[in-house]
Design a protein around this motif. Structure first.
Motif: not given
Ligand code: ADP
Length: 593
Positions: A485-487, A513-515, A532-534, A548-550
Motif C-alpha cells: 500500500d505504501n509502495a 522496493t519502489d521507485q 509518525y509521518q514524514v 501501518g509501519l508500526a
C-alpha cells in the motif's frame, strides 16, 4: 781507628774522628727534628679530622649520641642545644634517658624501655629503630640505635643513638590521609545524592553521610516555598526532636532574627547562648542543649531554594574546614534537589502523557469499531448497485460507484489497521506452517489490480525451495499489504514495484522496493513510530494515519523477526526489508525443533 764511612771502613786520625762525630751528631739532630715535625703534622691532621667530624655531626638536624654500656653520654652533637636539652659540653656522663626526658618519672617510659631493648640488640650487632610521638618533647621521633663499628676503640657496649624529628613528615602524611578520607567521604556523599530520586531522599543521603566529616547533634535540610513563606523539612537528624520531623512545614519568621539574620544568608554562630536576639528556631535549639550553629543557604540558578543547617552541643564546634565541607555538600544538594524536583515533575508529566495516550487509543478504537458496521453496509449497497438488483446504472453512475467503492476500500483498510493495532496488544499469535510462494503470489495478484490503477507494474522474484515458515497468516498478510500500500501510495504514476524473497543463512528475507519519493536517512527508523509521518501535519500530501509501519514492526517482532527501511534519500525510492527466522520442523511429529 777504623770508621765506617759510607760503605767502606776508612783509617782516620783523631781530628778526623772528632770531625766525623760532629757530622754524625748533626745528622742525628736533623733526623730528630724531622721526626718531631712529622709528629706535629700528624697531630694537626688528627685535630683537623676531629674538627671536621664535629662540624659534620653538628650540621645535621638529627640528635646523635654516643653512649656507653651503662647508657651514659660519651659524646653528642649540637642538636642537643637546638632542641633545648642542655649544652654539648655539659652532656658528657649524663644518663641518656635523663638528657632527653629530664623530668620523666614514668617507670614505663617508652623511650627508656626501648633503649634497654635496643642496647641488648646492639650488643649482638643488630640495629633497632622505633617511631613514636614523644609527648614530653612534643615531636614525632624516629629513634635508631646501632652498635659502633669498632667497639675496641671506644669500649665494649658502646652504642650510637640517632634521633630524627619526623614531625613535619608525619604532619604531611596525616594531612594527606585526612584529605584522602575527605575525598572518599565526599565521593560517597556525591554518589548517594546522585542516586537519590526524590528531594527527600537527596537530603537524607547528604545528612546520613556528612556525619563522617563534620561532628553535629542536630541537622536539617529545608526547602523554601516563596508563595507561602514556609520551610518544608526535607530531612532532619535531630535525636527525635519532633518539630523537625520530615514533611513538617515551618513558618519563615521562625528562621529570621531582628538583626536581619535569615536562612538566605550564610551564618556561623560559635555560641547560640550568647546571642541576644535568637530566632524561634535558634531558641528551640538552645532549649535542646545546642551551643554552636552553622547555616548554609541552598541556591540553584541564583535562586534561594532552602537551607542546610547543623548544630552542636559544643561551643564553637565548627571550624573553617567544617564550613568548607558543609558548603561543598550544600552545593551538591542544591543541584541534586533541583534535579530531583525536575525528575518528579517529568515523571508526573509522563504519567499524564501515558494517560492521555491511553485515552486517545481508546477513542480511536471505539470510533474505528463504530465505523466498521456502517462501512460494511455502504460496501454491501455498492455491491448491490453494481450487481443490478436495484436497477440499471448510467455510465456516469457506474463511474461514481467505482470511485465510491475504491474510497470505501481505503476507509475499510484504515479502520482495519487501527483495530489490528489494538488486537495485537494482548493477542496470542495463531501460528501455522506456511509455504511462502503461493501466499505471496495470491496477495500480489490482488495488488496488481490496485497498482494498475496508477499505471504501475508489480514483479515477484522468489528463490525456489524456500523453507516453510511458522506464521500467523492473517497478521503476516497485513505486513505485506501495508508495505505494498505504501509502495503504491508514495510512488508517482507509472513506476515499478519489485517484491523479492530469498534465504539468507538462518532467515527468510523479503524485500519490497519502489521507485517512489524515498526517505531521508534520519527518518529511516522514525517511520516505524506510531502515528509518525514524514510529511505529517494538516497539509500532508499523502493520506494515511501513520500506523501501518508500526503495525508491521509489531507483527514482525512478534514472530521473532526484524524489519527495517533503506533508501538513498529523497526521490531515490525505498526498500523495506523483513527477516524472519527459519524454524526446523520434525515432520513426523509436527513439532518445532
Ligand atoms: P501511513 O502510510 O499511513 O502514513 P505508515 O506507518 O505506513 O503510515 O508510514 C509512515 C510514514 O513513512 C509515511 O507517512 C511516509 O512518510 C513514510 N513511508 C512509508 N512507506 C514509504 C515508502 N514506500 N516511501 C516513502 N515513504 C514511506
Amino acid at each position: 781507628m777504623d770508621r765506617l764511612v759510607g760503605a767502606a771502613y776508612l783509617p782516620l786520625s783523631k781530628t778526623g774522628v772528632d770531625a766525623l762525630d760532629t757530622i754524625l751528631l748533626l745528622q742525628e739532630i736533623k733526623e730528630r727534628a724531622r721526626a718531631e715535625e712529622s709528629l706535629r703534622e700528624t697531630f694537626t691532621l688528627v685535630q683537623r679530622a676531629k674538627q671536621e667530624w664535629e662540624a659534620t655531626a653538628d650540621s645535621v638536624p638529627e640528635l646523635i649520641c654516643l653512649i656507653d654500656d651503662r647508657g651514659r653520654i660519651l659524646r653528642t652533637n649540637r642538636t642537643v642545644e637546638s632542641w633545648h636539652l642542655g649544652r654539648v659540653v655539659a652532656s658528657k656522663g649524663i644518663d641518656f634517658h635523663k638528657l632527653i626526658h629530664s623530668d620523666c618519672s614514668d617507670a614505663g617510659c617508652y623511650l627508656d624501655g626501648f633503649l634497654d631493648r635496643a642496647r641488648v640488640e646492639a650488643s649482638a650487632g643488630i640495629p633497632t629503630e622505633l617511631e613514636a610521638y614523644d609527648t614530653i618533647l612534643g615531636r614525632h621521633l624516629l629513634v635508631r640505635v646501632q652498635p659502633v663499628l669498632e667497639p675496641k676503640r671506644v669500649g665494649p657496649g658502646t652504642t650510637v643513638v640517632v634521633i630524627q624529628d619526623v614531625s613535619e613528615r608525619k604532619r604531611a602524611e596525616e594531612a594527606l590521609r585526612r584529605h584522602a578520607e575527605r575525598l572518599k567521604a565526599m565521593n560517597a556523599i556525591e554518589a548517594a545524592i546522585v542516586a537519590a530520586r526524590s528531594p527527600e531522599e537527596v537530603a537524607q543521603a547528604a545528612l546520613s553521610r556528612i556525619r563522617q566529616l563534620v561532628p553535629f547533634h542536630h541537622a536539617r535540610v529545608t526547602l523554601y516555598d516563596p508563595p507561602t513563606d514556609e520551610f518544608l523539612v526535607l530531612a532532619a537528624d535531630a535525636n527525635g526532636c519532633t518539630h523537625l520531623r520530615p514533611g513538617r512545614s515551618l513558618p519563615g519568621f521562625a528562621f529570621r532574627g531582628c538583626d536581619g539574620r535569615s536562612p538566605e544568608e550564610y551564618h556561623l554562630i560559635a555560641d547560640l547562648v550568647a546571642l541576644d536576639d535568637r530566632t524561634p528556631a535558634e531558641q528551640q535549639l538552645v532549649e535542646a542543649g545546642m551551643r554552636s550553629f552553622l547555616s548554609i543557604p541552598l541556591v540553584a540558578e541564583e535562586e534561594f531554594i532552602g537551607s542546610f543547617s547543623l548544630a552542636s552541643a559544643q561551643f564553637g564546634a565548627f571550624d573553617a574546614e567544617h564550613v568548607r565541607i558543609v558548603r561543598e555538600v550544600a552545593d551538591l544538594l542544591s543541584i541534586a534537589i533541583c534535579q530531583a524536583q525536575l525528575y518528579r515533575r517529568l515523571e508526573q508529566a509522563n504519567r499524564e502523557l501515558q494517560r492521555a495516550l491511553r485515552t486517545k487509543d481508546e477513542i480511536l478504537q471505539n470510533v474505528s469499531h463504530e465505523l466498521r458496521t456502517p462501512l460494511f453496509l455502504i460496501q454491501g449497497y455498492i455491491e448491490l448497485f453494481k450487481e443490478g438488483p436495484l436497477g440499471p446504472l448510467t455510465q456516469d453512475q457506474a463511474q461514481a460507484l467505482d470511485i465510491l467503492e475504491a474510497q470505501g476500500e481505503r476507509l475499510f483498510f484504515m479502520v482495519k489497521q487501527l483495530l489490528d493495532m489494538k488486537a495485537l496488544d494482548g493477542r496470542a499469535l495463531q501460528k501455522v506452517w506456511v509455504t511462502l510462494e503461493p501466499m505471496l503470489k495470491k496477495i500480489l495478484e490482488a495488488w496488481k489490480t490496485v497498482a494498475a490503477r496508477k499505471g504501475m507494474r508489480v514483479s515477484l522474484e522468489i528463490t525456489p525451495g524456500l523453507p516453510g515458515l511458522l506464521l500467523d497468516t492473517d497478521l503476516f498478510k497485513q505486513v505485506l499489504q501495508n508495505l505494498l500500500d505504501n509502495a503504491v501510495k508514495f510512488s508517482p504514476n507509472g513506476g515499478a514495484i519489485a517484491v523479492r524473497a530469498w534465504q539468507d543463512e538462518g532467515e527468510v528475507r523479503l524485500a519490497v522496493t519502489d521507485q517512489g519519493i524515498g526517505i531521508q536517512a534520519d527518518q529511516l527508523t522514525r517511520v516505524f513510530e506510531r502515528f509518525y509521518q514524514v510529511n505529517g501535519g494538516l497539509s500532508r500530501p499523502y493520506g494515511g494515519m501513520g500506523i501501518g509501519l508500526a503495525l508491521c514492526q509489531a507483527i514482525v517482532q512478534a514472530h521473532g523477526g526484524r524489519i527495517w527501511a533503506e533508501s538513498r534519500g529523497e526521490g531515490e525510492g525505498s526498500t523495506f526489508h523483513v527477516a524472519l527466522p527459519v524454524c526446523q520442523r520434525d515432520d513426523a511429529e509436527g513439532r518445532i525443533l
